[in-house]
Design an enzyme around this catalytic site. Structure first.
Site, PDB file in Angstrom:
ATOM      1  N   ASN A  69       9.262   4.164   3.316  1.00 37.00           N
ATOM      2  CA  ASN A  69       9.072   3.682   4.680  1.00 37.00           C
ATOM      3  C   ASN A  69      10.354   2.994   5.135  1.00 37.00           C
ATOM      4  OD1 ASN A  69       6.215   3.187   3.181  1.00 37.00           O
ATOM      5  ND2 ASN A  69       5.920   3.756   5.311  1.00 37.00           N
ATOM      6  N   HIS A  89       4.678   4.608  12.569  1.00 37.72           N
ATOM      7  CA  HIS A  89       4.888   4.515  11.114  1.00 37.72           C
ATOM      8  C   HIS A  89       5.965   5.532  10.716  1.00 37.72           C
ATOM      9  CE1 HIS A  89       3.126   4.243   6.896  1.00 37.72           C
ATOM     10  NE2 HIS A  89       3.726   5.415   6.809  1.00 37.72           N
ATOM     11  N   CYS A 136       4.833   9.372  -0.374  1.00 38.80           N
ATOM     12  CA  CYS A 136       3.462   9.855  -0.303  1.00 38.80           C
ATOM     13  C   CYS A 136       3.254  10.823  -1.445  1.00 38.80           C
ATOM     14  CB  CYS A 136       3.191  10.547   1.028  1.00 38.80           C
ATOM     15  SG  CYS A 136       1.557  11.291   1.073  1.00 38.80           S
ATOM     16  N   HIS A 185       9.044   7.059   8.027  1.00 39.10           N
ATOM     17  CA  HIS A 185       9.715   7.176   6.733  1.00 39.10           C
ATOM     18  C   HIS A 185      11.165   7.583   6.975  1.00 39.10           C
ATOM     19  CE1 HIS A 185       6.322   6.906   3.792  1.00 39.10           C
ATOM     20  NE2 HIS A 185       5.662   6.991   4.928  1.00 39.10           N
ATOM     21  N   ARG A 211       0.841  -1.196   0.000  1.00 38.71           N
ATOM     22  CA  ARG A 211       0.000   0.000   0.000  1.00 38.71           C
ATOM     23  C   ARG A 211       0.885   1.259   0.000  1.00 38.71           C
ATOM     24  NH1 ARG A 211      -0.781   4.718   2.342  1.00 38.71           N
ATOM     25  NH2 ARG A 211      -0.271   3.807   4.359  1.00 38.71           N
ATOM     26  N   ASP A 212       1.454   1.603   1.140  1.00 39.41           N
ATOM     27  CA  ASP A 212       2.247   2.835   1.206  1.00 39.41           C
ATOM     28  C   ASP A 212       3.480   2.747   0.307  1.00 39.41           C
ATOM     29  OD1 ASP A 212       2.597   5.405   2.061  1.00 39.41           O
ATOM     30  OD2 ASP A 212       3.471   4.893   3.996  1.00 39.41           O
TER      31      ASP A 212
HETATM   32 MG    MG Z   1       3.440   6.630   4.944  1.00 37.37          MG
END
Ligand code: MG
Length: 300
Positions: free
Chosen positions: A246, A204, A237, A206, A13-14
Site C-alpha cells: 500500500n 485505496h 494481496c 498500492h 490488515r492489508d
Molecule cells: Mg489492498
C-alpha cells in the site's frame, strides 16, 4: 481552517496479511498501539476470512479482544456472511464488506462474480444494520484485474450504486494491483459520485507501478477526503500476483501536511513506527520513502 483528510491505517490488515513474516499477536498489538500513539483514529486490524488461506489474520478475534478502543475505531473486513457474523461477534466498530469489480479476481479472491458480491451485500447488510454497526464497502480491483485487464469505471459506478442502496455509508475503491493513474482516479471518483451521491468516498492505492502517491494527490484534488495507507508501505494481496505494498502512511502524511491539509497524524511518530517495523518487527526492508529520507525540514 485547513481541510481535513482522514487517513485510514490499513497496515495491521492489508499490510501484514501478505508479508512473508507472521507477527505474533503481542507484536501486532504493539504495532497497533504505536499507530494510535502516532494519531491514527481509524484502522483496519482484522479480517474475518478463512485462516487457512490468510494465516496472518488468524488471530483477528484475539486482536479485537485486546486493542484499546478508546482513541481509535477498528474496522473488520468481511467477504461473506460467516465473516460478517464473526466481525459482529468480535465487536468491530465498523464492518467493511469486500465486493469485487471483475470476474477473474472475484473467482480467485472470494469465488464470486461482481454481481454475486453485490447480491450478497444486499442480503447480509441487515446483520450489520441490526447490530448498529456502520457498514462500508470496498470495491476491489476497481481499476484493473490481474486476470481480466482494465475495468470500466461504469461497472464500478454500478456496483457503488448497489452498495449505497444496501446501506453502505462509505465506499472504498481499491486499486488492489496498483495499476491506476491519476487520470483514472479522477474518472472513477466522478463516476462513483454520480452513481452513489450519499456515500463517502475512500480511495485505496498500492504502489506497484509507482503511481500511488500521485493517485493520492489526484484523489484529494477530486474532492476525496478519506485515503487508505499502510505504515512503512507494507502489504500486498495474497491473490493478486506481484501486487506490492500500500502507499506508505508517512509518505501520504508528508505530502498532505506540506500542502496545508490536516491528517491528525504525527509524521515523526509514524516514521519511527515504520523504522521499528523494518528493524525490529518484520526485520526486512520496507518500501517507505520517508522512513529512509526522514521529513523536511528535519526535526531537531
Ligand atoms: Mg489492498
Amino acid at each position: 481552517m485547513s481541510r481535513r483528510i482522514e487517513i485510514v491505517e490499513v497496515g495491521p490488515r492489508d499490510g501484514l496479511q501478505n508479508d512473508p513474516v507472521l507477527l505474533d499477536t503481542p507484536v501486532k498489538l504493539e504495532f497497533i498501539d504505536r499507530l494510535i500513539e502516532a494519531g491514527v483514529k481509524r484502522m483496519e486490524a482484522a479480517s474475518f476470512v478463512n485462516p487457512k488461506l490468510v494465516p496472518a489474520m488468524a488471530d483477528s478475534d484475539a486482536v479485537m479482544d485486546k486493542v484499546d478502543r478508546s482513541k481509535c475505531a477498528f474496522i473488520g473486513l468481511a467477504l461473506n456472511e460467516r465473516g460478517m457474523r464473526r466481525a459482529i461477534e468480535a465487536g468491530c466498530d465498523e464492518i467493511n464488506f469486500v465486493m469485487v469489480a471483475s470476474e477473474g479476481f472475484g473467482k480467485a479472491n472470494q469465488n464470486a462474480t461482481p454481481e454475486e458480491t453485490a447480491d450478497l451485500l444486499d442480503r447480509i447488510a441487515v446483520l450489520a444494520h441490526d447490530a448498529g454497526i456502520p457498514l462500508s464497502a470496498t470495491i476491489s480491483v476497481a481499476f484493473g484485474d490481474p486476470f481480466d485487464g482494465a475495468v470500466d469505471p461504469r461497472r464500478v459506478a454500478a456496483l457503488a450504486a448497489r452498495a449505497e442502496a444496501a446501506g453502505a455509508s462509505e465506499i472504498a475503491l481499491g486499486d488492489t494491483i496498483g495499476v491506476a493513474t491519476p487520470w483514472d482516479v479522477r474518472a472513477a471518483a466522478e463516476a462513483v459520485r454520480v452513481a452513489a451521491p450519499k456515500a463517502r468516498l475512500r480511495l485505496h492505492f498500492h504502489n506497484t507501478r509507482n503511481t500511488a502517491i500521485a493517485n493520492v494527490y489526484a484523489a484529494v484534488e477530486a474532492g476525496v477526503d478519506v485515503i487508505d495507507a499502510s505504515c512503512g508501505g507494507i502489504g500486498g494481496c495474497p491473490f493478486a500476483p506481484k501486487a506490492t505494498g500500500n502507499v506508505a502512511t508517512e509518505d501520504v502524511v508528508y505530502l498532505l501536511e506540506k500542502g496545508g491539509y490536516s491528517t491528525g497524524i504525527d509524521l515523526d511518530s509514524m516514521i519511527a513506527t515504520a523504522r521499528w517495523l523494518e528493524e525490529t518487527a518484520l526485520k526486512h526492508p520496507i518500501a517507505s520513502a520517508l522512513a529512509k529520507a526522514g521529513g523536511f525540514p528535519a526535526t531537531p
